[in-house]
Design an enzyme around this catalytic site. Structure first.
Site, PDB file in Angstrom:
ATOM      1  N   LYS A  74     -10.978  -6.415   8.570  1.00  8.93           N
ATOM      2  CA  LYS A  74     -11.525  -6.717   9.896  1.00  8.93           C
ATOM      3  C   LYS A  74     -12.899  -6.080  10.039  1.00  8.93           C
ATOM      4  CE  LYS A  74      -7.134  -6.801  12.118  1.00  8.93           C
ATOM      5  NZ  LYS A  74      -6.220  -5.871  12.686  1.00  8.93           N
ATOM      6  N   HIS A  85      -5.124   2.660   1.323  1.00  4.51           N
ATOM      7  CA  HIS A  85      -5.638   2.539   2.697  1.00  4.51           C
ATOM      8  C   HIS A  85      -6.762   3.508   3.037  1.00  4.51           C
ATOM      9  CE1 HIS A  85      -1.638   0.582   2.872  1.00  4.51           C
ATOM     10  NE2 HIS A  85      -2.354  -0.310   3.520  1.00  4.51           N
ATOM     11  N   CYS A  99       1.288   2.090   4.512  1.00  2.14           N
ATOM     12  CA  CYS A  99       2.176   1.618   3.431  1.00  2.14           C
ATOM     13  C   CYS A  99       3.618   1.640   3.902  1.00  2.14           C
ATOM     14  CB  CYS A  99       2.144   2.525   2.213  1.00  2.14           C
ATOM     15  SG  CYS A  99       0.609   2.664   1.346  1.00  2.14           S
ATOM     16  N   CYS A 135      -4.462   8.168   1.055  1.00  3.21           N
ATOM     17  CA  CYS A 135      -3.702   7.101   0.399  1.00  3.21           C
ATOM     18  C   CYS A 135      -4.693   6.237  -0.379  1.00  3.21           C
ATOM     19  CB  CYS A 135      -2.967   6.267   1.448  1.00  3.21           C
ATOM     20  SG  CYS A 135      -2.545   4.620   0.868  1.00  3.21           S
ATOM     21  N   CYS A 146       2.477   7.717   4.478  1.00  6.08           N
ATOM     22  CA  CYS A 146       1.383   6.814   4.849  1.00  6.08           C
ATOM     23  C   CYS A 146       1.976   5.729   5.738  1.00  6.08           C
ATOM     24  CB  CYS A 146       0.712   6.191   3.623  1.00  6.08           C
ATOM     25  SG  CYS A 146      -0.463   4.901   4.111  1.00  6.08           S
ATOM     26  N   HIS A 177      -1.813 -14.016   3.178  1.00  8.89           N
ATOM     27  CA  HIS A 177      -0.436 -14.412   3.527  1.00  8.89           C
ATOM     28  C   HIS A 177      -0.225 -15.899   3.215  1.00  8.89           C
ATOM     29  CE1 HIS A 177      -1.505 -11.299   6.736  1.00  8.89           C
ATOM     30  NE2 HIS A 177      -0.607 -10.679   5.992  1.00  8.89           N
ATOM     31  N   LYS A 236     -12.955  -6.360  -0.453  1.00  9.69           N
ATOM     32  CA  LYS A 236     -11.615  -6.368   0.114  1.00  9.69           C
ATOM     33  C   LYS A 236     -11.669  -7.085   1.465  1.00  9.69           C
ATOM     34  CE  LYS A 236      -7.854  -3.351   1.114  1.00  9.69           C
ATOM     35  NZ  LYS A 236      -7.310  -2.120   1.486  1.00  9.69           N
ATOM     36  N   HIS A 271      -3.644 -14.385   7.529  1.00  9.90           N
ATOM     37  CA  HIS A 271      -4.916 -14.701   6.878  1.00  9.90           C
ATOM     38  C   HIS A 271      -4.630 -15.390   5.542  1.00  9.90           C
ATOM     39  CE1 HIS A 271      -4.195 -11.278   4.284  1.00  9.90           C
ATOM     40  NE2 HIS A 271      -4.260 -10.419   5.300  1.00  9.90           N
TER      41      HIS A 271
HETATM   42  N1  MSP Z   1       6.347  -6.364   5.345  1.00 13.55           N
HETATM   43  C1  MSP Z   1       6.042  -6.106   3.993  1.00 13.55           C
HETATM   44  C2  MSP Z   1       6.867  -6.988   3.073  1.00 13.55           C
HETATM   45  C3  MSP Z   1       8.344  -6.863   3.238  1.00 13.55           C
HETATM   46  S1  MSP Z   1       9.185  -7.983   2.214  1.00 13.55           S
HETATM   47  C4  MSP Z   1      10.762  -7.523   2.284  1.00 13.55           C
HETATM   48  C5  MSP Z   1       4.567  -6.385   3.739  1.00 13.55           C
HETATM   49  N2  MSP Z   1       3.976  -7.177   4.621  1.00 13.55           N
HETATM   50  S2  MSP Z   1       2.414  -7.617   4.606  1.00 13.55           S
HETATM   51  O1  MSP Z   1       2.169  -8.274   5.849  1.00 13.55           O
HETATM   52  O2  MSP Z   1       1.587  -6.507   4.274  1.00 13.55           O
HETATM   53  O3  MSP Z   1       2.350  -8.732   3.555  1.00 13.55           O
HETATM   54  C6  MSP Z   1       2.157  -8.479   2.233  1.00 13.55           C
HETATM   55  C7  MSP Z   1       2.073  -9.801   1.477  1.00 13.55           C
HETATM   56  O4  MSP Z   1       1.023 -10.637   2.006  1.00 13.55           O
HETATM   57  C8  MSP Z   1       1.693  -9.566   0.036  1.00 13.55           C
HETATM   58  O5  MSP Z   1       2.794  -9.234  -0.754  1.00 13.55           O
HETATM   59  C9  MSP Z   1       1.116 -10.910  -0.301  1.00 13.55           C
HETATM   60  O6  MSP Z   1       2.177 -11.812  -0.460  1.00 13.55           O
HETATM   61  C10 MSP Z   1       0.330 -11.264   0.950  1.00 13.55           C
HETATM   62  N3  MSP Z   1      -1.034 -10.734   0.961  1.00 13.55           N
HETATM   63  C11 MSP Z   1      -1.601  -9.975   1.935  1.00 13.55           C
HETATM   64  N4  MSP Z   1      -2.900  -9.717   1.622  1.00 13.55           N
HETATM   65  C12 MSP Z   1      -3.221 -10.259   0.443  1.00 13.55           C
HETATM   66  C13 MSP Z   1      -4.379 -10.345  -0.339  1.00 13.55           C
HETATM   67  N5  MSP Z   1      -5.543  -9.778   0.004  1.00 13.55           N
HETATM   68  N6  MSP Z   1      -4.298 -11.034  -1.499  1.00 13.55           N
HETATM   69  C14 MSP Z   1      -3.149 -11.660  -1.894  1.00 13.55           C
HETATM   70  N7  MSP Z   1      -2.040 -11.582  -1.168  1.00 13.55           N
HETATM   71  C15 MSP Z   1      -2.012 -10.862  -0.026  1.00 13.55           C
HETATM   72  O7  MSP Z   1       4.045  -5.909   2.747  1.00 13.55           O
END
Ligand code: MSP
Length: 518
Positions: A302, A147, A129, A144, A126, A21, A299, A18
């Site tokens: 889904k 979440h 997390c 948590c 959790c 990412h 936030k 999304h």
């Molecule tokens: N798999 C772990 C990271 C491991 S790195 C060694 C993880 N993955 S995640 O899919 O949850 O991705 C987190 C990352 O996605 C965040 O650090 C950020 O870069 C991005 N984001 C996900 N949702 C976001 C928002 N709502 N806003 C901004 N960035 C976000 O954590």
């Protein structure tokens, strides 16, 4: 050649990509492209995080095996990055063999150095997390705080990593800029939070799971799998060949910068450096965390149904404009709110009105007055292009390098506004009747300054900038000329778009968007 190694987090495969990412990935891509233009040898890494309880649960819910879910979702990420023209050098999956091998190598090293021991542990876990939470971290409902779900009690015999051994070392390397292994944690406010927490002291952490099959077996006890976060962090070295003999690891490590959102800063500024130090590997140079997006104040989720996907963005704005808008709407660092409406509004102001207008009117005037050719004017002092160069040289590159993309976009818009204002002042449509020599000079300089604009905006809008360059009748390979310009900052005597060159039809590059609906 100077090197630059930049990474995004590796994304969990329980979720489709999304805009959150995409934000981090576009940011890393822009910084990587900018550094390449500055002559650096760049490695830009992204990928997917595929082990752990969360993935198992998610696969079960979808009636798939974990591997099937990983293959499918990892591909969604690759497709999204292709759609956004993300030019990564490596895409690591934690189920890749070379990664698994590296994780085993590193955990064995830590074990050999007696930094790993076994103990019975009971804690609140959790799954979302993928971490243990202390009682004091829970919210008023015992859930948590991130979440809003209750943690599960986990009780088993695990292997522990002696994280507590590293407390003092971590404090001094983060705090002291003169430390030989200084780790810069940005932004500053979050660095202070990390230091505050470190000063309270560190506890050892569990680094294995006894009852989770979907993971990498510990090399010294195959009945346990490696904790998903330890597994995941090691991607930053496995991807560049830590466990092979290609020399890529030696060339690129330590990484200049790990990018991520604030929720995972602790893992990157405390746990990861401790693992590296424990294994005798130099520590990365910096970590930079950005805030969380909310969509229309809520936030992204889904259940609310407010998730913005990369495809929705690209369908609405096109690839290049989506990249520009995603990173320029809010500053990198604090939390921020975005919406399709706010993105559309910025699109209309910055791209349709400012840049789009500049391109379309210079195009039309050249067709009308000079048969679509760069005017064959006398030599003259092209002050406008010099002024545009001065604006762009002042802070634009620094803004990108410090991830302040919204600031770079502002400077970029100032440069375009200057050209548009100059067009208003020159009033070429009047000169056409009174002074054709001046008219030719004016149009000549609009093209030179537009070509310069194209070079600077290339990291944000790689395809459109190249198109502008070509349609503006500029000479030479775009990337080669840009690199040369960034190296010596010399505007060629005959400009970038030589006299007599035929320009192309720009068409409407940025059609205006209705902003009253989503
Ligand atoms: N798999 C772990 C990271 C491991 S790195 C060694 C993880 N993955 S995640 O899919 O949850 O991705 C987190 C990352 O996605 C965040 O650090 C950020 O870069 C991005 N984001 C996900 N949702 C976001 C928002 N709502 N806003 C901004 N960035 C976000 O954590």
């Amino acid at each position: 050649m100077k090197k630059y190694y930049i990474t995004t987090p590796i994304y969990y495969v329980n979720d489709k990509p999304h805009i959150g990412h995409a934000y981090t990935t576009i940011a890393a891509d822009i910084a990587a492209r900018w550094k390449k233009l500055q002559g650096f040898d760049v490695f830009f890494l992204t990928g997917t995080d595929e082990h752990g309880a969360k993935i198992v649960q998610s696969a079960q819910a979808k009636g798939k095996t974990p591997k099937e879910l990983c293959d499918e979702t990892s591909q969604y990420f690759k497709d999204a990055w292709a759609l956004l023209n993300i030019d990564y050098s490596g895409f690591i999956r934690t189920t890749d063999q070379k990664h698994e091998k590296t994780v085993q190598l590193i955990t064995q090293k830590l074990f050999d150095k007696q930094l790993i021991y076994k103990k019975q542990y009971e804690g609140l876990y959790c799954v979302h997390c993928e971490k243990f939470l202390a009682e004091k971290d829970l919210d008023e409902n015992g859930c948590c705080p991130d979440h809003k779900k209750p943690p599960v009690i986990q009780s088993e015999e695990n292997y522990f990593f002696k994280l507590s051994d590293f407390t003092e070392k971590l404090i001094s390397m983060i705090e002291d800029p003169k430390h030989p292994q200084h780790l810069e944690v940005l932004p500053e406010a979050r660095r202070n939070e990390i230091l505050g927490k470190l000063r309270l002291g560190l506890e050892d952490i569990s680094i294995s799971r006894a009852n989770l099959q979907w993971g990498i077996p510990l090399p010294f006890d195959a009945t346990q799998t490696v904790y998903v976060w330890v597994d995941a962090l090691i991607n930053y070295i496995s991807a560049i060949g830590y466990s092979d003999d290609t020399n890529t690891f030696e060339k690129y490590w330590p990484a200049e910068i790990h990018l991520m959102a604030k929720d995972i800063l602790w893992f990157h500024s405390v746990i990861w450096p401790a693992i590296l130090m424990g294994a005798g590997i130099p520590v990365h140079k910096s970590v930079y965390s950005h805030g969380f997006f909310t969509i229309n104040g809520e936030k992204m989720s889904k259940t609310i149904g407010n998730i913005i996907t990369p495809k929705e963005l690209v369908d609405k704005f096109g690839t290049d404009a989506s990249r520009y808008l995603a990173v320029s709407l809010i500053p990198f660092g604090p939390d921020g709110d975005i919406s399709m409406q706010a993105l559309s509004h910025k699109y209309n102001i910055d791209l349709a009105n400012n840049l789009g207008n500049l391109i379309s009117r210079t195009n039309k005037m050249t067709e009308k007055y000079f048969e679509g050719k760069i005017p064959d004017c006398q030599n003259f002092d092209d002050i406008l292009t010099k002024k545009v160069a001065a604006i762009l040289e002042n802070g634009y590159g620094q803004a990108i390098e410090s991830m302040q993309f919204h600031k770079a976009a502002e400077i970029f818009q100032q440069a375009i506004t200057l050209i548009n204002q100059q067009i208003e002042n020159d009033a070429p449509w009047k000169l056409a009747k009174t002074d054709t020599v001046k008219l030719a000079q004016c149009l000549f300089s609009y093209f030179q300054s537009t070509a310069l604009i194209a070079m600077y905006i290339a990291p944000f809008m790689p395809a459109l900038s190249k198109k502008i360059w070509t349609l503006a009748g500029a000479d030479g390979d775009f990337e080669t000329v840009s690199k040369k310009y960034f190296a010596d900052k010399i505007i060629p005597e005959n400009g970038f778009c030589p006299r007599g060159n035929k320009i192309g039809n720009f068409g409407i590059m940025f059609p205006r968007i209705e902003t009253d609906k989503k």
